[in-house]
Design an enzyme around this catalytic site. Structure first.
Site, PDB file in Angstrom:
ATOM      1  N   SER A  27       0.823  -1.216   0.000  1.00 13.43           N
ATOM      2  CA  SER A  27       0.000   0.000   0.000  1.00 13.43           C
ATOM      3  C   SER A  27       0.852   1.260   0.000  1.00 13.43           C
ATOM      4  O   SER A  27       1.993   1.261   0.472  1.00 13.43           O
ATOM      5  CB  SER A  27      -0.902   0.039   1.233  1.00 13.43           C
ATOM      6  OG  SER A  27      -1.770  -1.061   1.263  1.00 13.43           O
TER       7      SER A  27
HETATM    8  N1  SAH Z   1       0.233  -5.564   3.748  1.00  7.90           N
HETATM    9  C1  SAH Z   1       1.059  -5.947   2.624  1.00  7.90           C
HETATM   10  C2  SAH Z   1       0.408  -5.749   1.274  1.00  7.90           C
HETATM   11  C3  SAH Z   1      -0.882  -6.444   1.120  1.00  7.90           C
HETATM   12  S1  SAH Z   1      -1.335  -6.878  -0.536  1.00  7.90           S
HETATM   13  C4  SAH Z   1       2.416  -5.273   2.645  1.00  7.90           C
HETATM   14  O1  SAH Z   1       2.703  -4.480   3.544  1.00  7.90           O
HETATM   15  O2  SAH Z   1       3.215  -5.581   1.752  1.00  7.90           O
HETATM   16  C5  SAH Z   1      -2.619  -7.982  -0.083  1.00  7.90           C
HETATM   17  C6  SAH Z   1      -2.115  -9.301   0.396  1.00  7.90           C
HETATM   18  O3  SAH Z   1      -3.232 -10.043   0.857  1.00  7.90           O
HETATM   19  C7  SAH Z   1      -1.471 -10.145  -0.693  1.00  7.90           C
HETATM   20  O4  SAH Z   1      -0.209 -10.560  -0.260  1.00  7.90           O
HETATM   21  C8  SAH Z   1      -2.421 -11.319  -0.845  1.00  7.90           C
HETATM   22  O5  SAH Z   1      -1.790 -12.529  -1.217  1.00  7.90           O
HETATM   23  C9  SAH Z   1      -3.009 -11.405   0.539  1.00  7.90           C
HETATM   24  N2  SAH Z   1      -4.288 -12.102   0.693  1.00  7.90           N
HETATM   25  C10 SAH Z   1      -5.354 -12.084  -0.121  1.00  7.90           C
HETATM   26  N3  SAH Z   1      -6.344 -12.835   0.383  1.00  7.90           N
HETATM   27  C11 SAH Z   1      -5.888 -13.337   1.564  1.00  7.90           C
HETATM   28  C12 SAH Z   1      -6.452 -14.185   2.559  1.00  7.90           C
HETATM   29  N4  SAH Z   1      -7.694 -14.690   2.457  1.00  7.90           N
HETATM   30  N5  SAH Z   1      -5.692 -14.489   3.646  1.00  7.90           N
HETATM   31  C13 SAH Z   1      -4.438 -13.996   3.778  1.00  7.90           C
HETATM   32  N6  SAH Z   1      -3.852 -13.194   2.860  1.00  7.90           N
HETATM   33  C14 SAH Z   1      -4.576 -12.865   1.770  1.00  7.90           C
END
Ligand code: SAH
Length: 204
Positions: free
Chosen positions: A52
């Site tokens: 983000s």
């Molecule tokens: N917070 C992260 C960026 C998040 S991007 C950072 O600081 O880099 C969103 C993330 O959510 C991705 O890595 C994706 O694989 C994960 N994601 C999506 N659905 C999910 C779920 N049901 N459980 C856990 N992670 C999930």
């Protein structure tokens, strides 16, 4: 970044500003995107996922009003950057990631930056929360949900805070929910664009 993107837009919590000044964001980005580490926008971390925009990380962290003693759940650990920021603000963080490659990357990034001591990366579908270490003082969801998954509310302590983007797969409202007994108060913080939440309570 801290002055122009965070303080200038109203992020005032000194602990959030200090954590974001200290944690090396570039260490959480793939080599080829490092030049964009402090850009005012989301940046690709591979596997169609993004880290983000710094302002959104700061805003979400500030919404949780962390003082240092809390146990926090992060859903969507990705690169591990947001989890590292939360780890600087709370006692411990459980950071759940559904993609094995990203869970491994986050673990390596957290260790290399010295942020791993109080952040536990878990490979699981975080749309179900993470029951084993519940309840949580605060929950931060970094992927867009069609609605607030009930297990997350169930795993939140009384008077706990939950921040989550809810909407369609393109545009969402960032919601801040506050649990008060059997009731939950909710308000819209701002409009956001997150990648979709997968899994049982996410988008199929
Ligand atoms: N917070 C992260 C960026 C998040 S991007 C950072 O600081 O880099 C969103 C993330 O959510 C991705 O890595 C994706 O694989 C994960 N994601 C999506 N659905 C999910 C779920 N049901 N459980 C856990 N992670 C999930």
């Amino acid at each position: 970044m801290v002055e122009d993107q965070l303080r200038a837009r109203g992020i005032e919590d000194p602990r959030v500003l200090e954590a974001m000044a200290r944690i090396p964001r570039e260490e959480f980005l793939p080599e080829r995107f490092r030049a964009e580490s402090y850009a005012d926008e989301p940046v690709s971390i591979g596997w169609n996922q993004t880290i983000s925009q710094p302002y959104i990380v700061a805003l979400m962290a500030a919404c949780l009003e962390l003082k240092g003693e809390e146990t926090v759940l992060e859903v969507g650990c990705g690169s591990g950057y947001h989890a590292a920021v939360l780890g600087a603000l709370a006692a411990q963080v459980v950071a759940v990631e559904i993609l094995p490659e990203l869970a491994a990357l986050a673990q390596a990034n957290l260790e290399r930056t010295g942020c791993a001591a109080n952040v536990r990366v878990v490979l699981a579908d975080g749309s179900h929360g993470y029951e084993a270490l519940a309840p949580y003082d605060a929950i931060s969801v970094a992927a867009a949900a069609p609605s607030t998954p009930k297990p997350l509310l169930d795993q939140l302590k009384d008077s706990g805070r939950l921040v989550i983007p809810v909407g369609d797969m393109i545009d969402q409202d960032l919601l801040l929910l506050r649990k008060a007994g059997s009731r939950t108060h909710s308000h819209v913080v701002t409009g956001v664009r997150f990648v979709p939440l997968r899994g049982g309570h996410g988008w199929r």
